[in-house]
Enzyme design. Structure first.
Site, PDB file in Angstrom:
ATOM      1  N   LYS A  84      96.758  -3.173  65.597  1.00 46.39           N
ATOM      2  CA  LYS A  84      97.587  -3.286  64.387  1.00 46.39           C
ATOM      3  C   LYS A  84      97.362  -2.064  63.470  1.00 46.39           C
ATOM      4  O   LYS A  84      98.313  -1.479  62.951  1.00 46.39           O
ATOM      5  CB  LYS A  84      97.216  -4.578  63.649  1.00 46.39           C
ATOM      6  CG  LYS A  84      97.756  -4.689  62.241  1.00 46.39           C
ATOM      7  CD  LYS A  84      99.255  -4.883  62.233  1.00 46.39           C
ATOM      8  CE  LYS A  84      99.825  -4.762  60.839  1.00 46.39           C
ATOM      9  NZ  LYS A  84     101.272  -4.659  60.821  1.00 46.39           N
ATOM     10  N   CYS A 104     102.534  -1.130  54.211  1.00 44.97           N
ATOM     11  CA  CYS A 104     101.950  -1.103  55.563  1.00 44.97           C
ATOM     12  C   CYS A 104     101.474   0.294  55.948  1.00 44.97           C
ATOM     13  O   CYS A 104     100.279   0.539  56.067  1.00 44.97           O
ATOM     14  CB  CYS A 104     102.964  -1.605  56.581  1.00 44.97           C
ATOM     15  SG  CYS A 104     103.121  -3.391  56.557  1.00 44.97           S
TER      16      CYS A 104
HETATM   17  N1  NAD Z   1     104.391  -8.560  54.525  1.00 44.35           N
HETATM   18  C1  NAD Z   1     104.457  -7.848  55.645  1.00 44.35           C
HETATM   19  O1  NAD Z   1     105.465  -7.221  55.942  1.00 44.35           O
HETATM   20  C2  NAD Z   1     103.289  -7.804  56.598  1.00 44.35           C
HETATM   21  C3  NAD Z   1     103.492  -7.265  57.881  1.00 44.35           C
HETATM   22  C4  NAD Z   1     102.434  -7.274  58.776  1.00 44.35           C
HETATM   23  C5  NAD Z   1     101.201  -7.800  58.398  1.00 44.35           C
HETATM   24  N2  NAD Z   1     101.026  -8.301  57.133  1.00 44.35           N
HETATM   25  C6  NAD Z   1      99.717  -8.863  56.793  1.00 44.35           C
HETATM   26  O2  NAD Z   1      99.814 -10.276  56.751  1.00 44.35           O
HETATM   27  C7  NAD Z   1      98.907 -10.803  55.768  1.00 44.35           C
HETATM   28  C8  NAD Z   1      99.667 -11.658  54.790  1.00 44.35           C
HETATM   29  O3  NAD Z   1     100.618 -10.829  54.143  1.00 44.35           O
HETATM   30  P1  NAD Z   1     101.818 -11.408  53.290  1.00 44.35           P
HETATM   31  O4  NAD Z   1     102.740 -10.274  53.042  1.00 44.35           O
HETATM   32  O5  NAD Z   1     102.315 -12.665  53.900  1.00 44.35           O
HETATM   33  O6  NAD Z   1     101.030 -11.771  51.934  1.00 44.35           O
HETATM   34  P2  NAD Z   1     101.588 -12.581  50.679  1.00 44.35           P
HETATM   35  O7  NAD Z   1     100.827 -12.101  49.519  1.00 44.35           O
HETATM   36  O8  NAD Z   1     103.076 -12.555  50.669  1.00 44.35           O
HETATM   37  O9  NAD Z   1     101.167 -14.108  50.999  1.00 44.35           O
HETATM   38  C9  NAD Z   1      99.861 -14.545  51.110  1.00 44.35           C
HETATM   39  C10 NAD Z   1      99.797 -15.968  50.557  1.00 44.35           C
HETATM   40  O10 NAD Z   1      98.472 -16.457  50.791  1.00 44.35           O
HETATM   41  C11 NAD Z   1      98.100 -17.280  49.683  1.00 44.35           C
HETATM   42  N3  NAD Z   1      96.650 -17.428  49.691  1.00 44.35           N
HETATM   43  C12 NAD Z   1      95.677 -16.564  49.317  1.00 44.35           C
HETATM   44  N4  NAD Z   1      94.459 -17.069  49.542  1.00 44.35           N
HETATM   45  C13 NAD Z   1      94.645 -18.302  50.065  1.00 44.35           C
HETATM   46  C14 NAD Z   1      93.766 -19.324  50.512  1.00 44.35           C
HETATM   47  N5  NAD Z   1      92.435 -19.183  50.481  1.00 44.35           N
HETATM   48  N6  NAD Z   1      94.302 -20.480  50.970  1.00 44.35           N
HETATM   49  C15 NAD Z   1      95.649 -20.640  51.012  1.00 44.35           C
HETATM   50  N7  NAD Z   1      96.530 -19.703  50.619  1.00 44.35           N
HETATM   51  C16 NAD Z   1      96.038 -18.542  50.162  1.00 44.35           C
HETATM   52  C17 NAD Z   1      98.689 -16.549  48.494  1.00 44.35           C
HETATM   53  O11 NAD Z   1      98.838 -17.401  47.373  1.00 44.35           O
HETATM   54  C18 NAD Z   1     100.034 -16.053  49.062  1.00 44.35           C
HETATM   55  O12 NAD Z   1     101.093 -16.957  48.805  1.00 44.35           O
HETATM   56  C19 NAD Z   1      98.235  -9.581  55.129  1.00 44.35           C
HETATM   57  O13 NAD Z   1      97.008  -9.332  55.758  1.00 44.35           O
HETATM   58  C20 NAD Z   1      99.212  -8.453  55.414  1.00 44.35           C
HETATM   59  O14 NAD Z   1      98.564  -7.207  55.462  1.00 44.35           O
HETATM   60  C21 NAD Z   1     102.055  -8.342  56.240  1.00 44.35           C
END
Ligand code: NAD
Length: 397
Positions: free
Chosen positions: A202, A256
């Site tokens: 990743k 990203c």
């Molecule tokens: N958004 C993208 O395009 C993308 C693409 C690839 C990978 N990622 C990775 O995926 C992961 C999540 O990203 P995202 O964009 O969905 O983040 P986001 O911030 O949109 O969502 C994360 C959610 O997790 C919740 N949260 C935090 N701690 C928590 C806990 N202990 N228990 C329950 N809920 C909790 C937050 O309130 C939030 O709603 C990250 O590591 C990111 O780097 C994101």
């Protein structure tokens, strides 16, 4: 039928939960944000993503998807929480730790835990150790794997199904179990490996993009000094059957490509010199663009003996989207907005509002300006009337 708990219902966790539940699998989503939980339980969504609301509404109505603030007992747990960086560009995996801690007491023999959050190499092993330190009797009796997400926001519901996935367990049984789970809702190929390789995969994907863009950005700076048109140069070099140079721009933004390389740099500082240098080049590019804009302004003042007015075209972090996160164009615009003693018109056709910046309609901005600066290659900017204008183009093709 197995039950899934998803921890984290954001940009990735919610679409994933919606997709899994649309395949008749019971999903219980967990988020620490009560507004998120309430919204989802009403069959609505808190993020912008085409098709997602449809999926969520149908799954909630059919009783296949629900959300709450706390986990419940399940058979499969997906961890999709944020992994942000601190001020020194060090990754913070405390959210992943908290998510794991929140499910430890529910775990039972045969359960599968999959981490999807982007993580430093070794995180899956660390989280396994955390679990087994508290629940020794589960050693070798539960399955733990890492499977990174590579979807493109705006096309998530399609890509979740059709992209290939890389799946790496802490042991081969975990890899097999996780692959079996993804095969229930993914049509893309499922590639099996170990957890560390999947984690690094990743990080390498976006670092590779960053390095390639840095090469193009460096070329644009070299060519500017050499008096060579970089666009023509790249077009000619790409006629070589094995050369494919990307287009330069005004920097690298988003959440990203501009972020994931730091997961490698922070743990492999001495070894990741090229990745680190690419980050520096891409971070420097907005500064360089600003310098070029100021040179153009000074030259205009000297030769025309008046202050120019300027049109700045494009503020988002890449063409034809409405996302301003970490946008280098926005950084340049903000600097021109604060320091100016001349009139600046900012144009961004993809958003209605940018905090602290007054937006102007494209045609009006171009008519009123002496200098036109193109920062982002939006489709609206492909044909501009540049008669009698100074034109600085940082992103042409
Ligand atoms: N958004 C993208 O395009 C993308 C693409 C690839 C990978 N990622 C990775 O995926 C992961 C999540 O990203 P995202 O964009 O969905 O983040 P986001 O911030 O949109 O969502 C994360 C959610 O997790 C919740 N949260 C935090 N701690 C928590 C806990 N202990 N228990 C329950 N809920 C909790 C937050 O309130 C939030 O709603 C990250 O590591 C990111 O780097 C994101």
């Amino acid at each position: 039928m197995k039950k899934v708990v998803t921890i984290g219902l954001g940009y990735i966790g919610l679409p994933t939960s919606a997709l899994i539940s649309s395949n008749d699998i019971l999903v219980h989503g967990v988020d620490i944000n009560p507004d998120v939980v309430d919204t989802i339980n009403k069959g609505k969504i808190h993020i912008d993503e085409p098709d997602l609301e449809n999926f969520v509404r149908k799954s909630v109505e059919r009783g296949k998807l629900s959300a709450s603030l706390k986990p419940v007992e399940a058979d499969i747990y997906l961890i999709v929480v944020p992994t942000p960086f601190d001020k020194n560009n060090k990754p913070d995996i405390s959210y992943v730790k908290d998510a794991i801690k929140s499910i430890i007491n529910f775990l039972k023999e045969g359960d599968l835990i999959i981490i999807e959050s982007t993580c430093p190499v070794g995180t899956t092993e660390k989280m396994s150790n955390l679990i087994f330190a508290k629940r020794k009797q589960l050693k070798d009796k539960i399955f733990i794997a890492y499977c990174p997400e590579r979807v493109l926001p705006g096309n998530i519901m399609y890509e979740l199904v059709n992209n290939d996935r890389v799946i790496g367990g802490i042991n081969s049984k975990s890899t097999i179990m996780a692959t079996k789970f993804y095969s229930l809702f993914v049509k893309g190929n499922l590639h099996e490996t170990d957890a560390r390789t999947a984690e690094m995969c990743k990080l390498v994907e976006n670092s590779s993009r960053d390095v390639q863009i840095a090469f193009a950005n460096e070329l644009s700076i070299v060519c500017d000094k050499a008096g060579i048109n970089v666009w023509e140069l790249i077009e000619l070099a790409n006629k070589h059957p094995r050369v494919n140079i990307l287009n330069p721009g005004c920097g690298v933004g988003g959440h990203c490509i501009a972020v994931d390389p730091y997961f490698i740099i922070s743990d492999f500082k001495k070894e990741s010199r090229l990745i680190s240098e690419a980050r520096k080049i891409n971070n420097f590019k907005p500064e360089w663009c600003l310098k070029k804009i100021h040179e153009c302004i000074e030259k205009f003042q000297r030769t025309k003996n008046k202050k120019p007015s300027i049109a700045v075209l494009g503020l988002t972090f890449k063409p034809n989207i409405d996302d301003l996160r970490e946008s280098p164009a926005l950084k340049i615009a903000k600097s021109l907005n604060t320091k100016n003693t001349y009139e600046v018109f900012f144009v961004e056709p993809n958003v209605n509002y940018v905090k602290g910046i007054k937006l102007t309609e494209l045609q009006k901005a171009c008519i009123k300006s002496d200098i036109i600066v193109k920062l982002v290659n939006h489709r609206e900017f492909l044909e501009l009337d540049l008669e009698k204008k100074e034109f600085i183009d940082f992103c042409s093709q």
